[in-house]
Design a protein around this motif. Sequence first.
Motif, PDB file in Angstrom:
ATOM      1  N   LYS A  40       0.718  -1.212   0.177  1.00  0.00           N
ATOM      2  CA  LYS A  40      -0.186   0.631  -0.384  1.00  0.00           C
ATOM      3  C   LYS A  40       0.906   1.314   0.717  1.00  0.00           C
ATOM      4  O   LYS A  40       1.160   2.284   1.014  1.00  0.00           O
ATOM      5  N   ALA A  41       1.479   1.779  -1.089  1.00  0.00           N
ATOM      6  CA  ALA A  41       3.302   2.432  -1.589  1.00  0.00           C
ATOM      7  C   ALA A  41       2.681   3.045  -2.717  1.00  0.00           C
ATOM      8  O   ALA A  41       2.320   2.036  -3.575  1.00  0.00           O
ATOM      9  N   PHE A  87      11.673   0.940   0.442  1.00  0.00           N
ATOM     10  CA  PHE A  87      10.860   0.584   1.077  1.00  0.00           C
ATOM     11  C   PHE A  87      11.204  -1.164   1.506  1.00  0.00           C
ATOM     12  O   PHE A  87      11.117  -1.323   2.950  1.00  0.00           O
ATOM     13  N   PRO A  90      -5.941   9.941   1.679  1.00  0.00           N
ATOM     14  CA  PRO A  90      -5.138   8.743   2.943  1.00  0.00           C
ATOM     15  C   PRO A  90      -5.302   7.646   2.172  1.00  0.00           C
ATOM     16  O   PRO A  90      -6.268   6.506   1.821  1.00  0.00           O
ATOM     17  N   ARG A 133      -2.250   4.941   1.630  1.00  0.00           N
ATOM     18  CA  ARG A 133      -1.173   4.532   0.648  1.00  0.00           C
ATOM     19  C   ARG A 133       0.171   5.013   1.362  1.00  0.00           C
ATOM     20  O   ARG A 133      -0.214   6.334   1.643  1.00  0.00           O
ATOM     21  N   THR A 134       1.135   4.714   1.831  1.00  0.00           N
ATOM     22  CA  THR A 134       2.533   5.397   2.278  1.00  0.00           C
ATOM     23  C   THR A 134       2.770   5.489   0.582  1.00  0.00           C
ATOM     24  O   THR A 134       2.697   5.008  -0.415  1.00  0.00           O
ATOM     25  N   GLU A 135       2.577   7.211   0.666  1.00  0.00           N
ATOM     26  CA  GLU A 135       3.948   8.055  -0.642  1.00  0.00           C
ATOM     27  C   GLU A 135       4.858   8.885  -0.495  1.00  0.00           C
ATOM     28  O   GLU A 135       5.323   9.259   0.920  1.00  0.00           O
ATOM     29  N   ILE A 136       5.230   8.543  -1.499  1.00  0.00           N
ATOM     30  CA  ILE A 136       7.308   9.125  -1.189  1.00  0.00           C
ATOM     31  C   ILE A 136       6.292   9.862  -2.304  1.00  0.00           C
ATOM     32  O   ILE A 136       6.442  10.247  -3.783  1.00  0.00           O
ATOM     33  N   LEU A 176       8.306  11.020   2.826  1.00  0.00           N
ATOM     34  CA  LEU A 176       7.200  10.031   2.947  1.00  0.00           C
ATOM     35  C   LEU A 176       6.297  10.345   3.951  1.00  0.00           C
ATOM     36  O   LEU A 176       6.387  10.827   5.595  1.00  0.00           O
ATOM     37  N   LEU A 177       4.846  10.105   3.089  1.00  0.00           N
ATOM     38  CA  LEU A 177       3.723  10.191   4.055  1.00  0.00           C
ATOM     39  C   LEU A 177       3.021   9.351   4.023  1.00  0.00           C
ATOM     40  O   LEU A 177       3.048   8.107   3.497  1.00  0.00           O
ATOM     41  N   PRO A 178       2.631   8.628   5.885  1.00  0.00           N
ATOM     42  CA  PRO A 178       1.911   7.444   5.960  1.00  0.00           C
ATOM     43  C   PRO A 178       0.454   8.009   5.231  1.00  0.00           C
ATOM     44  O   PRO A 178      -0.099   7.933   4.882  1.00  0.00           O
ATOM     45  N   GLU A 179       0.079   6.093   5.502  1.00  0.00           N
ATOM     46  CA  GLU A 179      -1.165   5.586   5.070  1.00  0.00           C
ATOM     47  C   GLU A 179      -2.178   7.054   5.514  1.00  0.00           C
ATOM     48  O   GLU A 179      -3.212   7.067   4.503  1.00  0.00           O
TER      49      GLU A 179
END
Length: 162
Positions: free
Chosen positions: A33-34, A66, A99, A101-104, A140-143
Amino acid sequence: DLVVFSGGSSVGTHDLVPKIVGEVGELTLHGLKAKPAGPTGIGFAAGRTVLLAPGYPVASWAAWEFVGRAIIQKMLGQALRWPHARTQVKLTAPISRRPGRTEIIRLSIHAASSGPALATPLAGGAALLSTLTKADGFLLLPEGMGSIDTGDVQEALLFATA
């Protein structure tokens, strides 16, 4: 040993690596989930760990950030850590996201006359390598995190090592 496949790890008709790894060994994880590393996978075959990295260059880099780096550190008996220095940055543009998923987010970072450095999000998808070559660092944005407004201060990870 670590075997790394770059490309062929998604779910299209020509993405055969997950199927092959599953047939000759065990596909333990397929899909994060990224963004942009969604099609990343981990498996085992012939006594070796297998990393399935997406073929798009930014997604492949993110899969390494990751997952790949942690696998190597674990194999070497090292503590799990990212080598990136961290700094506070003030965004020059909003980041719109859902919101879930984790996102770079790749960033161009420049010194400000006072306060935190200024960070501009670099537009472009996982196929656009220039978003990495022009970037000074990333968020690095958390899900669970939603959109971010212009002027918000966030912690960025820098490509220069800590």
